[in-house]
Enzyme design. Structure first.
Site, PDB file in Angstrom:
ATOM      1  N   ALA A  97      -6.451   8.942  20.435  1.00  0.00           N
ATOM      2  CA  ALA A  97      -6.307   8.935  21.905  1.00  0.00           C
ATOM      3  C   ALA A  97      -6.823  10.227  22.516  1.00  0.00           C
ATOM      4  O   ALA A  97      -6.096  10.965  23.192  1.00  0.00           O
ATOM      5  CB  ALA A  97      -4.848   8.687  22.295  1.00  0.00           C
TER       6      ALA A  97
ATOM      7  N   ASP B  43      -3.879  13.094  21.146  1.00  0.00           N
ATOM      8  CA  ASP B  43      -2.548  12.909  20.553  1.00  0.00           C
ATOM      9  C   ASP B  43      -2.531  13.320  19.087  1.00  0.00           C
ATOM     10  O   ASP B  43      -1.458  13.489  18.502  1.00  0.00           O
ATOM     11  CB  ASP B  43      -2.110  11.451  20.667  1.00  0.00           C
ATOM     12  CG  ASP B  43      -1.689  11.073  22.076  1.00  0.00           C
ATOM     13  OD1 ASP B  43      -1.616  11.965  22.942  1.00  0.00           O
ATOM     14  OD2 ASP B  43      -1.437   9.874  22.309  1.00  0.00           O
TER      15      ASP B  43
ATOM     16  N   TYR C  72      -4.929   4.128   8.710  1.00  0.00           N
ATOM     17  CA  TYR C  72      -4.710   4.717  10.035  1.00  0.00           C
ATOM     18  C   TYR C  72      -6.037   4.956  10.758  1.00  0.00           C
ATOM     19  O   TYR C  72      -6.172   4.734  11.966  1.00  0.00           O
ATOM     20  CB  TYR C  72      -3.942   6.033   9.858  1.00  0.00           C
ATOM     21  CG  TYR C  72      -3.243   6.574  11.080  1.00  0.00           C
ATOM     22  CD1 TYR C  72      -3.292   5.928  12.313  1.00  0.00           C
ATOM     23  CD2 TYR C  72      -2.501   7.755  10.991  1.00  0.00           C
ATOM     24  CE1 TYR C  72      -2.639   6.444  13.414  1.00  0.00           C
ATOM     25  CE2 TYR C  72      -1.837   8.270  12.087  1.00  0.00           C
ATOM     26  CZ  TYR C  72      -1.912   7.613  13.293  1.00  0.00           C
ATOM     27  OH  TYR C  72      -1.263   8.133  14.383  1.00  0.00           O
TER      28      TYR C  72
ATOM     29  N   GLU D  93      -5.130   9.779   3.968  1.00  0.00           N
ATOM     30  CA  GLU D  93      -5.498  10.632   5.083  1.00  0.00           C
ATOM     31  C   GLU D  93      -4.496  11.745   5.313  1.00  0.00           C
ATOM     32  O   GLU D  93      -3.342  11.670   4.901  1.00  0.00           O
ATOM     33  CB  GLU D  93      -5.636   9.832   6.388  1.00  0.00           C
ATOM     34  CG  GLU D  93      -4.320   9.450   7.060  1.00  0.00           C
ATOM     35  CD  GLU D  93      -3.674   8.215   6.516  1.00  0.00           C
ATOM     36  OE1 GLU D  93      -2.443   8.266   6.266  1.00  0.00           O
ATOM     37  OE2 GLU D  93      -4.367   7.199   6.321  1.00  0.00           O
TER      38      GLU D  93
ATOM     39  N   ASP E  10       0.816  -1.209   0.000  1.00  0.00           N
ATOM     40  CA  ASP E  10       0.000   0.000   0.000  1.00  0.00           C
ATOM     41  C   ASP E  10       0.854   1.265   0.000  1.00  0.00           C
ATOM     42  O   ASP E  10       0.489   2.275  -0.612  1.00  0.00           O
ATOM     43  CB  ASP E  10      -0.936   0.001   1.208  1.00  0.00           C
ATOM     44  CG  ASP E  10      -2.071  -1.000   1.052  1.00  0.00           C
ATOM     45  OD1 ASP E  10      -2.311  -1.457  -0.081  1.00  0.00           O
ATOM     46  OD2 ASP E  10      -2.719  -1.329   2.069  1.00  0.00           O
TER      47      ASP E  10
ATOM     48  N   LEU F 212      -8.767   3.241  10.688  1.00  0.00           N
ATOM     49  CA  LEU F 212      -9.276   2.006  11.282  1.00  0.00           C
ATOM     50  C   LEU F 212      -8.534   1.673  12.578  1.00  0.00           C
ATOM     51  O   LEU F 212      -9.132   1.191  13.534  1.00  0.00           O
ATOM     52  CB  LEU F 212      -9.146   0.864  10.282  1.00  0.00           C
ATOM     53  CG  LEU F 212      -9.685  -0.503  10.710  1.00  0.00           C
ATOM     54  CD1 LEU F 212     -11.190  -0.434  10.976  1.00  0.00           C
ATOM     55  CD2 LEU F 212      -9.391  -1.545   9.631  1.00  0.00           C
ATOM     56  N   SER F 213      -7.238   1.958  12.619  1.00  0.00           N
ATOM     57  CA  SER F 213      -6.441   1.598  13.795  1.00  0.00           C
ATOM     58  C   SER F 213      -6.804   2.412  15.023  1.00  0.00           C
ATOM     59  O   SER F 213      -6.501   2.005  16.148  1.00  0.00           O
ATOM     60  CB  SER F 213      -4.945   1.756  13.488  1.00  0.00           C
ATOM     61  OG  SER F 213      -4.582   3.118  13.424  1.00  0.00           O
TER      62      SER F 213
END
Length: 290
Positions: A211, A176, A189, A147, A72, A191-192
């Site tokens: 976060a 964060d 990112y 993104e 990717d 999804l994580s």
């Protein structure tokens, strides 16, 4: 057909497949142009340098199709090279997950046959344009297929990000960081950090905090006709902004404006591949683990 070839320089496991790919293109009388670093890499490990019409060293090129050989990250890098040219890109996965790739090293012959016989479709994927009127690393527009991520520096505390949608204040995120994702990037990112998976052609952006200090700050989906403006303040003198992994240092207090780019990234999809099938195969949805 003129074909632009891009790839990463970690292909030792797949070098036989790459040789077969180049041979197949030659038999099809394809006109091959190749990105310089990939050409130089192959010239070192193949018996002979690849037979190409041109080595791509700047953005002054065109083609009917681009091949991205890698994972990717390679696909995103290829999309940066293509930019506003809107050359369709076929991803050939020699990486790990390879979510953006529609072909693999194991089925190159059939995939290329589909391309040359027209058995494929093209999906126009929306791209984010980001600009910082205050200057810094985004003094000119830059673009992201996956993104834009606004993040604290590694050693700093949380950042405070004031987000506006079309000039109307949305929220002050203390976190964060903050991710503004396209549907294409929803499985990356976004999804994580707990953001939703979105069908790639849906006309939306996803805004997901990283976060967040408050548990009430949840991911939000907005129209991709929206302009998202984020002003970031930090106890340190700077913060980071990343566009598809390409990051810049930004001065504390600067504003980033994000909107839909005036062009799309055209992703080649082989006719038998559908988004739902990709979810099952790549993310192992519905797999019985007993």
């Amino acid at each position: 057909m003129k074909i632009a070839v891009f790839g990463n320089t970690y292909q030792e496991r797949y070098i036989d497949g790459i040789e077969r790919l180049l041979d197949t293109l030659a038999r099809r009388n394809a006109r091959i142009i190749m990105e310089a670093s990939f050409f130089e890499y192959l010239a070192q490990i193949l018996p002979e340098p690849p037979a190409v019409e041109k080595v791509i060293r700047n953005h002054n090129f065109d083609a009917s199709l681009a091949l991205s050989i890698g994972g990717d990250g390679t696909f995103l890098n290829t999309a940066r090279w293509i930019g506003s040219k809107e050359i369709p890109i076929l991803g050939i996965n020699t990486g790990h997950l390879g979510y953006l790739a529609d072909a693999s090293a194991d089925n190159l012959e059939s995939s290329l046959n589909d391309i040359f016989t027209g058995h494929y479709r093209i999906e126009p994927r929306a791209v984010i344009e980001a600009l910082c009127p205050d200057g810094g690393g985004l003094s000119r527009p830059r673009y992201a297929l996956n993104e834009v991520a606004i993040m604290k520096n590694d050693t700093s505390s949380m950042v405070d990000m004031e987000a506006l949608i079309d000039g109307v204040k949305l929220a002050n995120y203390r976190a964060d960081g903050l991710i503004i994702s396209t549907p294409t990037g929803s499985t990356a990112y976004n999804l994580s950090v707990g953001g939703p998976i979105v069908e790639p052609l849906a006309p939306v952006w996803i805004i997901s905090p990283i976060a967040a200090h408050s548990l009430t700050m949840r991911p939000l989906v907005v129209s991709d006709n929206s302009t998202v403006t984020v002003t970031t303040r930090s106890r340190s003198e700077s913060y980071r902004i990343s566009l598809d992994g390409n990051s810049f240092s930004m001065e504390e207090g600067t504003t980033v404006i994000m909107r839909r780019a005036p062009f799309v990234t055209k992703v080649v999809k082989l006719t038998e591949h559908q988004f739902i099938e990709t979810l099952r195969s790549k993310l192992l949805w519905g797999v019985d683990k007993r």
